[in-house]
Scaffold this active site. Structure first.
Site, PDB file in Angstrom:
ATOM      1  N   HIS A 107       0.681  -1.168   0.002  1.00 24.12           N
ATOM      2  CA  HIS A 107       0.124   0.022  -0.043  1.00 24.12           C
ATOM      3  C   HIS A 107       0.900   1.276  -0.054  1.00 24.12           C
ATOM      4  CE1 HIS A 107      -3.622  -2.433   0.123  1.00 24.12           C
ATOM      5  NE2 HIS A 107      -3.735  -2.473   1.381  1.00 24.12           N
ATOM      6  N   HIS A 176      -9.896   2.192  -0.467  1.00 20.17           N
ATOM      7  CA  HIS A 176      -9.837   0.930   0.218  1.00 20.17           C
ATOM      8  C   HIS A 176     -10.926   1.307   1.647  1.00 20.17           C
ATOM      9  CE1 HIS A 176      -8.276  -2.180   2.635  1.00 20.17           C
ATOM     10  NE2 HIS A 176      -7.061  -2.287   1.939  1.00 20.17           N
ATOM     11  N   GLU A 307     -11.564  -3.483  -3.561  1.00 11.77           N
ATOM     12  CA  GLU A 307     -10.228  -2.782  -4.044  1.00 11.77           C
ATOM     13  C   GLU A 307     -10.039  -3.118  -5.719  1.00 11.77           C
ATOM     14  OE1 GLU A 307      -7.174  -3.423  -0.971  1.00 11.77           O
ATOM     15  OE2 GLU A 307      -8.820  -4.462  -0.087  1.00 11.77           O
TER      16      GLU A 307
HETATM   17  C1  BGC Z   1      -4.698  -6.470   1.891  1.00 11.01           C
HETATM   18  C2  BGC Z   1      -5.096  -7.046   3.293  1.00 11.01           C
HETATM   19  C3  BGC Z   1      -4.770  -5.948   4.265  1.00 11.01           C
HETATM   20  C4  BGC Z   1      -5.684  -4.809   4.140  1.00 11.01           C
HETATM   21  C5  BGC Z   1      -5.144  -3.893   5.074  1.00 11.01           C
HETATM   22  C6  BGC Z   1      -5.881  -5.249   1.929  1.00 11.01           C
HETATM   23  O1  BGC Z   1      -5.791  -4.663   0.482  1.00 11.01           O
HETATM   24  O2  BGC Z   1      -5.181  -7.380   0.765  1.00 11.01           O
HETATM   25  O3  BGC Z   1      -4.148  -8.110   3.385  1.00 11.01           O
HETATM   26  O4  BGC Z   1      -4.744  -6.470   5.452  1.00 11.01           O
HETATM   27  O5  BGC Z   1      -5.561  -4.236   2.845  1.00 11.01           O
HETATM   28  O6  BGC Z   1      -3.834  -3.549   4.843  1.00 11.01           O
END
Ligand code: BGC
Length: 340
Positions: A107, A176, A307
């Site tokens: 991320h 998200h 997402e």
């Molecule tokens: C991921 C998860 C993660 C979450 C928060 C999602 O995009 O696939 O594994 O825990 O984001 O970081």
């Protein structure tokens, strides 16, 4: 008709600036979006009786979003999802990113786009946020200019992402938001019926990096082509929940991607996108430790995320649809969240 208004949401500590909140409202939708992280802090939609309820997880004040949290409502960048070992090579150069998820980068790094103050501008039916990510920001190549525009039209919330770079860079922008169609703070999502228009998904290794195989959903728990109730799906396959990329059928054209129906409230969310994939995540890592809006406690499986994205680790997997942006080109993707 959509009305758009703005006020102050909070002040960032250490002289970090003023965070504004934009309120987008139509007859069917009320959305609050802040200039910090382009975060959707509130999204109210009508149930079958016409009552508005907030259906996204989050915090009552800025402090919650400044502190560590699992990206509630935020725009993720420069690259959403995981990059294996935080390493990649583009244009003949090796790059290394901060490792912030097991052995991998996730991320956008330590201070991703969810943790920056964007420059807002009101536009027709919504708001456009602008950010310049410097060359070398979080280890990524090239100065990147990014525009994220949220608009509301009737029962539809549209998110458009645009970007331009001075060097070849991987890019993968998404939102998200954590949804619970029963209302944020409800205990679980087991009574939600889900379908995803994907014939294939990406199996992952034990660090959640795709193995490289593009596997058929047939005969697996990932076959969501027809609506399934989450509770029975999780029970039948004895899974911990979903946290996987589903491969959509088309790469760049708008396509319907997922539908979630919550029969008790009557709410339906339909997602369409120009992106080639969608991470369906059932909040497996929430554990009740965060205090959310109105004192809500967010437990495991109390929300779901859709997402829309490039396939995870695409920068290291030449067989996946490319997630590279070249100088002189424009990244331009749109995702539509429609509520009924
Ligand atoms: C991921 C998860 C993660 C979450 C928060 C999602 O995009 O696939 O594994 O825990 O984001 O970081």
């Amino acid at each position: 008709m959509t009305s758009v208004s703005r006020d102050v949401f909070g002040i960032l500590p250490g002289g970090g600036g003023t965070v504004e909140r934009f309120h987008l409202e139509s007859e069917h939708l009320k959305a609050d979006i802040i200039s910090y992280g382009c975060i959707i802090t509130r999204l109210e939609t009508k149930d079958k009786h016409g009552n508005f309820t907030d259906i996204v997880l989050g915090f009552d004040d800025l402090e919650g979003y400044v502190n560590k949290h699992p990206y509630f409502g935020a725009v993720i960048g420069r690259v959403a999802n995981r990059i294996a070992n935080g390493k990649f090579t583009v244009d003949g150069k090796d790059y290394e990113l901060a490792i912030n998820n097991g052995p991998n980068s996730i991320h956008g790094g330590i201070k991703g786009f969810d943790k920056v103050l964007w420059t807002p501008e009101m536009v027709e039916n919504g708001v456009c946020f602008f950010h310049t990510s410097a060359d070398g920001d979080e280890g990524y190549p090239g100065e990147l200019k990014v525009w994220v525009t949220y608009t509301v039209d009737g029962s539809k919330l549209t998110v458009n992402y645009r970007a331009q770079s001075t060097k070849v860079t991987p890019i993968n922008l998404t939102n998200h938001s954590y949804f619970n169609l029963a209302g944020q703070g409800s205990s679980d999502i087991y009574g939600h019926e889900v379908s995803i228009d994907a014939d294939h998904y990406l199996p992952v290794d034990d660090t959640m990096i795709p193995t490289g195989e593009v596997a058929s959903v047939v005969g697996t728990c990932f076959d969501l082509r027809k609506p399934v109730m989450l509770e029975s799906r999780i029970e039948k396959f004895q899974i911990n929940g979903f946290d996987h990329n589903f491969c959509l059928r088309v790469e760049k054209e708008p396509q319907h991607c997922a539908r979630v129906h919550h029969p008790s409230s009557g709410r339906v969310l339909s997602v369409s996108t120009t992106q080639p994939g969608v991470q369906f995540y059932t909040a497996n890592f929430l554990d009740g430790s965060l205090k959310g809006k109105g004192g809500a406690v967010y437990q495991k499986h109390s929300a779901f995320c859709l997402e829309t994205q490039a396939w995870p680790d695409a920068v290291n997997k030449p067989q996946f649809p490319s997630a590279l942006l070249y100088p002189g080109e424009e990244y331009n993707h749109t995702t539509w969240f429609e509520f009924a």
